[in-house]
Write a protein that holds these residues in place. Sequence first.
Motif, short mmCIF file in Angstrom:
data_model
loop_
_atom_site.label_atom_id
_atom_site.label_comp_id
_atom_site.label_asym_id
_atom_site.label_seq_id
_atom_site.Cartn_x
_atom_site.Cartn_y
_atom_site.Cartn_z
N ALA A 188 3.31 -0.31 -8.57
CA ALA A 188 3.77 -1.54 -7.93
C ALA A 188 2.95 -1.89 -6.69
O ALA A 188 3.22 -2.91 -6.06
CB ALA A 188 5.25 -1.40 -7.55
N CYS A 189 1.99 -1.05 -6.33
CA CYS A 189 1.18 -1.28 -5.13
C CYS A 189 -0.21 -1.78 -5.49
O CYS A 189 -0.78 -1.41 -6.51
CB CYS A 189 1.08 0.01 -4.32
SG CYS A 189 2.64 0.46 -3.53
N ASP A 190 -0.74 -2.61 -4.59
CA ASP A 190 -2.10 -3.13 -4.75
C ASP A 190 -3.13 -2.10 -4.33
O ASP A 190 -4.26 -2.10 -4.81
CB ASP A 190 -2.29 -4.38 -3.88
CG ASP A 190 -1.23 -5.42 -4.16
OD1 ASP A 190 -1.19 -5.93 -5.29
OD2 ASP A 190 -0.43 -5.71 -3.24
N ARG A 191 -2.74 -1.24 -3.38
CA ARG A 191 -3.65 -0.24 -2.83
C ARG A 191 -2.91 1.09 -2.76
O ARG A 191 -1.75 1.14 -2.38
CB ARG A 191 -4.13 -0.64 -1.44
CG ARG A 191 -5.09 0.33 -0.79
CD ARG A 191 -5.54 -0.13 0.60
NE ARG A 191 -6.20 -1.42 0.57
CZ ARG A 191 -7.50 -1.61 0.35
NH1 ARG A 191 -8.29 -0.59 0.14
NH2 ARG A 191 -8.02 -2.83 0.35
N VAL A 192 -3.61 2.17 -3.13
CA VAL A 192 -3.08 3.52 -2.99
C VAL A 192 -4.15 4.33 -2.26
O VAL A 192 -5.32 4.32 -2.67
CB VAL A 192 -2.74 4.17 -4.34
CG1 VAL A 192 -2.23 5.59 -4.14
CG2 VAL A 192 -1.71 3.33 -5.10
N LEU B 144 4.07 2.00 2.28
CA LEU B 144 4.95 3.14 2.03
C LEU B 144 4.19 4.44 2.27
O LEU B 144 3.05 4.56 1.83
CB LEU B 144 5.47 3.12 0.60
CG LEU B 144 6.16 1.83 0.20
CD1 LEU B 144 5.30 1.04 -0.76
CD2 LEU B 144 7.51 2.08 -0.37
N VAL B 145 4.84 5.38 2.93
CA VAL B 145 4.25 6.68 3.22
C VAL B 145 5.02 7.73 2.41
O VAL B 145 6.25 7.70 2.35
CB VAL B 145 4.36 7.01 4.73
CG1 VAL B 145 3.90 8.43 5.02
CG2 VAL B 145 3.59 5.98 5.54
N GLY B 146 4.29 8.65 1.78
CA GLY B 146 4.93 9.72 1.03
C GLY B 146 4.03 10.93 0.94
O GLY B 146 2.83 10.86 1.17
N ASN B 147 4.63 12.04 0.60
CA ASN B 147 3.89 13.29 0.47
C ASN B 147 3.40 13.49 -0.95
O ASN B 147 4.09 13.16 -1.90
CB ASN B 147 4.76 14.49 0.87
CG ASN B 147 5.05 14.50 2.34
OD1 ASN B 147 5.85 13.70 2.84
ND2 ASN B 147 4.39 15.37 3.07
N GLU C 173 0.85 -1.19 0.00
CA GLU C 173 0.00 0.00 0.00
C GLU C 173 0.88 1.24 0.00
O GLU C 173 1.85 1.33 0.77
CB GLU C 173 -0.92 0.05 1.22
CG GLU C 173 -1.79 1.31 1.23
CD GLU C 173 -2.88 1.34 2.28
OE1 GLU C 173 -3.53 2.40 2.41
OE2 GLU C 173 -3.10 0.32 2.96
N LEU C 174 0.53 2.19 -0.85
CA LEU C 174 1.15 3.50 -0.87
C LEU C 174 0.15 4.47 -0.24
O LEU C 174 -0.99 4.56 -0.67
CB LEU C 174 1.47 3.94 -2.31
CG LEU C 174 1.96 5.37 -2.50
CD1 LEU C 174 3.26 5.63 -1.73
CD2 LEU C 174 2.13 5.67 -3.99
N LEU D 180 10.03 -3.60 -4.51
CA LEU D 180 8.64 -3.81 -4.10
C LEU D 180 8.04 -5.02 -4.81
O LEU D 180 7.33 -5.82 -4.20
CB LEU D 180 7.80 -2.58 -4.41
CG LEU D 180 8.10 -1.35 -3.56
CD1 LEU D 180 7.32 -0.15 -4.08
CD2 LEU D 180 7.80 -1.61 -2.10
N ARG D 181 8.31 -5.13 -6.08
CA ARG D 181 7.76 -6.28 -6.85
C ARG D 181 8.35 -7.60 -6.38
O ARG D 181 7.68 -8.63 -6.46
CB ARG D 181 8.00 -6.05 -8.33
CG ARG D 181 7.13 -4.91 -8.84
CD ARG D 181 6.91 -4.94 -10.33
NE ARG D 181 5.87 -3.98 -10.67
CZ ARG D 181 5.99 -3.03 -11.57
NH1 ARG D 181 7.11 -2.93 -12.27
NH2 ARG D 181 5.00 -2.21 -11.81
N ASP D 182 9.60 -7.57 -5.88
CA ASP D 182 10.25 -8.79 -5.40
C ASP D 182 10.02 -9.03 -3.90
O ASP D 182 10.48 -10.05 -3.38
CB ASP D 182 11.77 -8.71 -5.65
CG ASP D 182 12.11 -8.76 -7.13
OD1 ASP D 182 11.26 -9.19 -7.94
OD2 ASP D 182 13.24 -8.35 -7.49
N ALA D 183 9.35 -8.11 -3.22
CA ALA D 183 9.15 -8.24 -1.77
C ALA D 183 8.43 -9.55 -1.45
O ALA D 183 7.49 -9.93 -2.12
CB ALA D 183 8.36 -7.05 -1.24
#
Length: 185
Positions: free
Chosen positions: A166-170, A133-136, A6-7, A124-127
């Motif tokens: 690369a995230c399932d949820r944003v 992840l948190v971002g502005n 999740e981003l 992220l894809r290989d995680a």
Amino acid sequence: MPFERELILGGQRSGKSRRAEMIAVGWLAADPAHDAVLIATGQPHDAEMRERIARHQADRAVRVPGLRTVEEPRALPATVAALSAPGTLVVVDCLTLWLTNLTMPLQGEPADAGGAAASLVAALRDARGPVVLVGNEIGLGVIPMGREVRAFVDALGQLNQAVATACDRVTLMAAGLPLTLKAPA
């Protein structure tokens, strides 16, 4: 946790970190075998930032006592890869400070933002476990006057877009409230 990545984006004091912490609380409560680790990217370059980091650490210790912290201001893709495991939630706070550390270092040469973003997306894809992840989101305001600031806003927007793919949820946070931009199908 119904998703792997999740981003969480938002403005300053929008509730981004708190949401990430609540995800960690849920993850840790779901199974006693679960682990959670926060990768902190901020650097204490001045008194205000040292105070801000100390406040975040103290608040996190109360809200999420089981959340370990690893401080890594630059080598984020390698750190995500090293810490990622099926039973471990990795929380990154925050992408904006990481990009700042790379593109505007106090010492040394700036790194290539595009290459760094590509490395993070690959990590992220290989995680092997969930990552939050948190971002502005800083591109919603007026266009900055300075060339360097405009370049940073552009680079952060490109990083956010790359990570979002690369995230399932944003999730976009505003006034402490989540708005789902992307959800698992």
